[in-house]
Scaffold this active site. Structure first.
Site, PDB file in Angstrom:
ATOM      1  N   ASP A  32       0.962  -0.991   0.006  1.00 37.60           N
ATOM      2  CA  ASP A  32       0.100   0.116   0.023  1.00 37.60           C
ATOM      3  C   ASP A  32       1.084   1.152  -0.074  1.00 37.60           C
ATOM      4  O   ASP A  32       0.499   2.361  -0.571  1.00 37.60           O
ATOM      5  CB  ASP A  32      -1.085  -0.008   1.205  1.00 37.60           C
ATOM      6  N   ARG A  75     -10.695   9.596 -12.622  1.00 32.89           N
ATOM      7  CA  ARG A  75     -10.189   9.890 -11.137  1.00 32.89           C
ATOM      8  C   ARG A  75      -9.390   8.220 -10.854  1.00 32.89           C
ATOM      9  O   ARG A  75      -8.763   8.363  -9.722  1.00 32.89           O
ATOM     10  CB  ARG A  75     -11.208   9.968 -10.201  1.00 32.89           C
ATOM     11  N   LYS A  76      -9.413   7.417 -11.542  1.00 29.57           N
ATOM     12  CA  LYS A  76      -8.948   5.967 -10.968  1.00 29.57           C
ATOM     13  C   LYS A  76      -7.542   5.936 -11.692  1.00 29.57           C
ATOM     14  O   LYS A  76      -7.233   6.060 -12.962  1.00 29.57           O
ATOM     15  CB  LYS A  76     -10.047   5.135 -11.550  1.00 29.57           C
TER      16      LYS A  76
END
Ligand SMILES: CCCCCCCCCCCC(=O)SCCNC(=O)CCNC(=O)[C@H](O)C(C)(C)COP(=O)(O)OP(=O)(O)OC[C@H]1O[C@@H](n2cnc3c(N)ncnc32)[C@H](O)[C@@H]1OP(=O)(O)O
Length: 248
Positions: free
Chosen positions: A167, A212-213
């Site tokens: 992450d 936006r991805k």
């Protein structure tokens, strides 16, 4: 409120334009980096950059650091930078404190906030890592040495610690590519355990950007590339910084 949001936006902008590492002449990259740390801590008010080598780093960590760092932009004596697609990303123990706007975010959230991966003082105990980004190829490489506090199965790294690193690496990469983002989806396949204390490579590459991805793929591998430990796909969604102030 509007002023605060402007400061926060500026903070994120500064995170997407990190400065290049400086290589001193007549020193190897690792010698240069170690002396840089020592000098900074004595003479400079700058915050500590946790991605610089420390005494806990093993030989494989140092070898890889020197390998990637030697490919980074170097500043010449005239202040010019030599073109290179690679850039080392500094890493601090607070998300935004040292960028304009971060002070405000910390005050809003809590003054004692610390970045999860940088909150253990003892060098080598947990997450030791350094990130390098390749602007041309839109990929990012992280060298990661897993300390003894990250144990999951006996003698091996905890799956949550691996997820944290994935992450962190892909999130930093996505921020570099797309500005302020949050993780929307993280899919992980654990293929083979990572021995505690070992050094691994975490590679992050951009798949696509759609509105936006931002879609990113990630692999955690042995440093010689022969063993795949973990693979992941991650979706990040771009946010307006007011999303963080409002609490999502
Ligand atoms: C800083 C550097 C140094 C710091 C270095 C450290 C870096 C660490 C990085 C860590 C990052 C994190 O862990 S962040 C913490 C963990 N994540 C979170 O807490 C996020 C919680 N979720 C949220 O806040 C929200 O759901 C968002 C922001 C993700 C999305 O909300 P939104 O802004 O309202 O957007 P929304 O309209 O719902 O969705 C936008 C588009 O994305 C799609 N979408 C949204 N969520 C999903 C999903 N889970 N799976 C599939 N698709 C999704 C929608 O279908 C839509 O597609 P379409 O219709 O447009 O096609």
């Amino acid at each position: 409120m509007a002023r605060m949001l402007r400061r926060l936006r500026k903070g994120f902008q500064s995170l997407t334009s990190f400065s290049a590492a400086t290589i001193q002449p007549n020193l190897s990259a690792s010698e240069s980096s170690r002396s840089e740390v020592a000098l900074l801590s004595f003479f400079s008010p700058k915050p500590r950059d946790f991605s610089l080598p420390n005494s806990s780093w093993g030989s494989e960590m140092m070898r890889l650091y020197d390998h990637y760092n030697s490919q980074c932009e170097a500043e010449t004596e005239g202040g010019q930078t030599q073109g290179s697609p690679w850039q080392r990303l500094p890493s601090y123990n607070r998300s935004l404190k040292y960028a304009p706007g971060g002070v405000y975010l910390s005050k809003i959230v809590q003054s004692k906030a610390r970045l999860f991966t940088r909150n253990i003082r003892e060098p080598g105990a947990a997450f030791e890592y350094a990130l390098f980004v390749n602007k041309g190829e839109k990929k990012c490489v992280c060298i990661f040495q897993a300390g003894w506090l990250l144990e999951g199965p006996p003698g091996h790294v905890h799956g949550g610690a691996i997820a944290t690193m994935i992450d962190t690496v892909t999130g930093t990469h996505a921020t570099f590519l797309s500005g302020p983002i949050m993780t929307a989806n993280l899919n992980i396949a654990y293929r083979s355990p990572i021995p505690l204390g070992s050094t691994v490579l975490i590679e992050s590459s951009l798949d696509t950007q759609e509105g936006r991805k931002t879609f990113i793929s990630c692999k955690v591998m042995s440093t010689d590339g022969s063993k795949l430990h973990t693979e992941a796909t991650v979706l990040f969604v771009s946010i307006n910084v007011s999303h963080l102030v409002r609490g999502g």
